[in-house]
Design an enzyme around this catalytic site. Structure first.
Site, PDB file in Angstrom:
ATOM      1  N   ASP A  26      -4.793  -5.847  -7.885  1.00 27.53           N
ATOM      2  CA  ASP A  26      -5.042  -5.247  -6.579  1.00 27.53           C
ATOM      3  C   ASP A  26      -5.325  -3.766  -6.837  1.00 27.53           C
ATOM      4  O   ASP A  26      -5.191  -3.267  -7.965  1.00 27.53           O
ATOM      5  CB  ASP A  26      -3.824  -5.444  -5.680  1.00 27.53           C
ATOM      6  CG  ASP A  26      -4.177  -5.419  -4.197  1.00 27.53           C
ATOM      7  OD1 ASP A  26      -5.277  -4.937  -3.841  1.00 27.53           O
ATOM      8  OD2 ASP A  26      -3.362  -5.881  -3.381  1.00 27.53           O
ATOM      9  N   HIS A  68       0.831  -1.202   0.000  1.00 30.77           N
ATOM     10  CA  HIS A  68       0.000   0.000   0.000  1.00 30.77           C
ATOM     11  C   HIS A  68       0.867   1.255   0.000  1.00 30.77           C
ATOM     12  O   HIS A  68       0.476   2.281  -0.562  1.00 30.77           O
ATOM     13  CB  HIS A  68      -0.905   0.030   1.235  1.00 30.77           C
ATOM     14  CG  HIS A  68      -2.003  -0.984   1.215  1.00 30.77           C
ATOM     15  ND1 HIS A  68      -1.814  -2.285   1.617  1.00 30.77           N
ATOM     16  CD2 HIS A  68      -3.294  -0.885   0.839  1.00 30.77           C
ATOM     17  CE1 HIS A  68      -2.960  -2.945   1.501  1.00 30.77           C
ATOM     18  NE2 HIS A  68      -3.867  -2.125   1.023  1.00 30.77           N
TER      19      HIS A  68
END
Length: 616
Positions: free
Chosen positions: A336, A263
């Site tokens: 993702d 992330h």
């Protein structure tokens, strides 16, 4: 720019003009039988199903094709009338006011629900939102059902909370070692999601977690043994898909050995190709054999698989060469989230979606700017970098998935089933029983446990209180104290946090003087953590002390003086209540470590191996 009208489309370039506006009934009639055709193994039936799907694709404009590739967030509890704050956020991030405007403008093929996007207030609201999204999409020219998805992994990652059933997370299931429990988890969760109009769950996690310092996977993985992980992944896939919900194995080619969170950074996996085959690939092969509907990519660099330095999400050698050609996977490949730093490090947000499609991706998940990404793909087709045929390949896979899961025949939620499906007594009782089979007793010297309310009547519960996963009651100390009180103890909670100050430690020690026993909830204890000081000071009081590691089981390596320790693998209510029953001796601990715990003073040596676990 995308066409923002709701009554007609005007394509350019290679697009076709078609002003007919079929009704929802006409759309569903045109696709009738596709679900059956695509679930029957006969080659002739499958070919007939593909012909019908290709017919739908042939009537799409280029803009509609581009939209079908995207899965995006949208804010609000309603497709047409969200709260003003959500309207404002939609305008800021997406350039539209509502989900209805989003679909009309971009013709997206999928929407992902988040609690923080205010999509998931309660089951009936979620069902109404889902149906509102479907109505808007099917009312468009050549409208198709939307694939509505969410991250309902259970454990640490859940988007839909109570009153939905919340089950133990992956590492807890790994500690229980039951394929039947994994399959049951998928079946229960899938049935509840489908009742609310959610058709795809980005679960299970197929990563093999072999790095205790992994900040992004950890307890989201079933464990460190690739064969055990593979068996549980396959079972959960079958459970979800038996309930009519598409499962998703993630994060290919394997995110289990990293100390960087994708992330916020760009992880590099240093495994050799041989190690990848023996470790990371095993659960994905199992998922494919189980017929998994989708595979999610990882934003990780894997030099042994592709030396270009690109993340796997953008790697043709990884996604086409290995996943498609070597592993033989022809289902949907989804990225993702494209807002994560791991995929944005090398290329701009306009290049990432194009490169992902060129690598072999089918669905583009949650780009930071949908407008930038949508237009980038449209431009890439118009200038010849991508062909329309390439888009058609991905759209065919997406439509096959939608047909296989029944969306082309019945895309609607089932609000009439919510009361007898979502969070039922039977489902909640099953969750409790599964959790009891996962709680792991790591240490129990001198038979410290179980506690007895006749002997240890007054129990002080102290420790870390991390923010509870979505929809659970929390905080952990309060949940443990309440559960112990229900079991006959007089339990009180004192939150000391993940980094207790000296004053807080003193307060806990003083409170322990009035207790017969102490329970300490720990959370990610490190060598320098003041949680160690808290535990040591409480042990020095002479009171019986039991540690409950509410996230990673590795905490015990930092607490050598502890005489009793449980691992729950997450701090959701269901796991904490099960831990309380184990503390009280109402059930015997049955879990076994699904990961090894290394010594703190010598990480090359194991303190406790995979499979370790005590009982009474």
């Amino acid at each position: 720019m995308p066409d923002t009208s709701t009554g007609s489309d005007t394509g350019t370039g290679s697009t076709r003009r078609d002003t007919a506006r079929p009704s929802r009934r006409a759309v569903l009639a045109a696709t009738a039988g596709l679900t059956a055709a695509l679930t029957v193994p006969a080659a002739a039936d499958a070919a007939d199903g593909d012909r019908r799907l290709r017919g739908l694709i042939s009537r799409m404009t280029l803009e509609e094709k581009v939209g079908q590739l995207f899965v995006t967030r949208v804010y609000g509890h309603s497709a047409t009338a969200p709260d003003q704050a959500d309207i404002d956020t939609n305008l800021k991030e997406l350039g539209v006011r509502t989900a209805a405007e989003l679909i009309a403008k971009y013709r997206v093929g999928g929407i992902i629900y988040f609690a923080w996007a205010h999509n998931t207030r309660d089951p009936h609201q979620i069902a109404a939102l889902s149906d509102g999204i479907q109505r808007v999409s099917l009312d468009q020219p050549r409208g198709l059902p939307v694939l509505i998805a969410t991250d309902q992994e259970h454990g640490a990652v859940c988007r839909i909370g109570k009153p939905a059933t919340l089950l133990p997370g992956a590492m807890a299931i790994g500690a229980g070692r039951s394929r039947s429990d994994a399959r049951t988890l998928g079946r229960i969760s899938g049935a509840e999601l489908r009742a609310m109009g959610v058709h795809q769950d980005y679960a299970p996690d197929a990563d093999v977690n072999v790095n205790p310092a992994n900040p992004v996977i950890g307890v989201r993985s079933f464990g460190a043994d690739p064969d055990a992980v593979a068996a549980l992944v396959a079972a959960e896939v079958r459970g979800y898909q038996s309930a009519g919900v598409a499962a998703c194995a993630k994060h290919f080619p394997g995110h289990g050995d990293t100390s960087v969170d994708s992330h916020y950074g760009f992880p590099v996996i240093t495994h050799s190709r041989e190690l990848w085959e023996r470790l990371d690939a095993v659960p994905f092969r199992a998922a494919i054999r189980a017929g998994v509907d989708s595979v999610m990519t990882g934003h990780i660099q894997f030099p042994a698989l592709d030396g270009s330095g690109d993340p796997a999400t953008l790697s043709r050698p990884v996604l086409t060469g290995i996943l498609r050609e070597e592993l033989g996977y022809d289902g949907v490949v989804i990225t993702d989230s494209l807002g994560m730093q791991g995929v944005r490090t090398k290329y701009g947000d306009d290049r990432v979606p194009v490169l992902a499609l060129k690598a072999g991706v089918d669905q583009l998940l949650n780009p930071p700017s949908l407008d930038v990404a949508w237009n980038a793909v449209l431009t890439a087709v118009r200038n010849g970098e991508l062909t329309e045929d390439r888009l058609d390949e991905s759209i065919l896979r997406i439509l096959r998935l939608k047909a296989r899961r029944g969306l082309l025949d019945h895309p609607w939620a089932r609000p009439d089933r919510i009361g007898r499906t979502v969070g039922t007594k039977a489902h909640l009782a099953t969750a409790d029983r599964i959790a009891e089979r996962t709680t792991t007793l790591l240490v129990n010297e001198d038979r410290t446990l179980p506690f007895d309310p006749r002997r240890e009547q007054r129990v002080l519960v102290v420790g870390a209180d991390p923010a509870s996963p979505s929809g659970t009651t929390g905080p952990p100390t309060g949940v443990l104290a309440a559960a112990l009180t229900e079991l006959g103890f007089a339990a009180t909670a004192l939150s000391t946090g993940t980094a207790p100050s000296a004053a807080t430690v003193d307060k806990a020690v003083t409170a322990a003087g009035n207790a017969d026993a102490v329970v300490v909830a720990t959370y990610n204890v490190t060598a320098g953590s003041s949680q160690r000081t808290l535990v040591d000071r409480l042990l020095a009081t002479g009171r019986p002390v039991a540690v409950v590691a509410v996230r990673n089981p590795y905490d015990i390596a930092q607490l050598p003086a502890v005489r009793a320790c449980l691992a729950t693998y997450c701090w959701t209510d269901v796991e904490l209540r099960a831990a309380a029953r184990v503390l009280a001796g109402r059930v015997a601990p049955r879990g076994r470590l699904p990961v090894p715990v290394q010594r703190a003073d010598d990480p090359s040596r194991e303190l406790y191996p995979i499979g370790h676990g005590l009982t009474y």
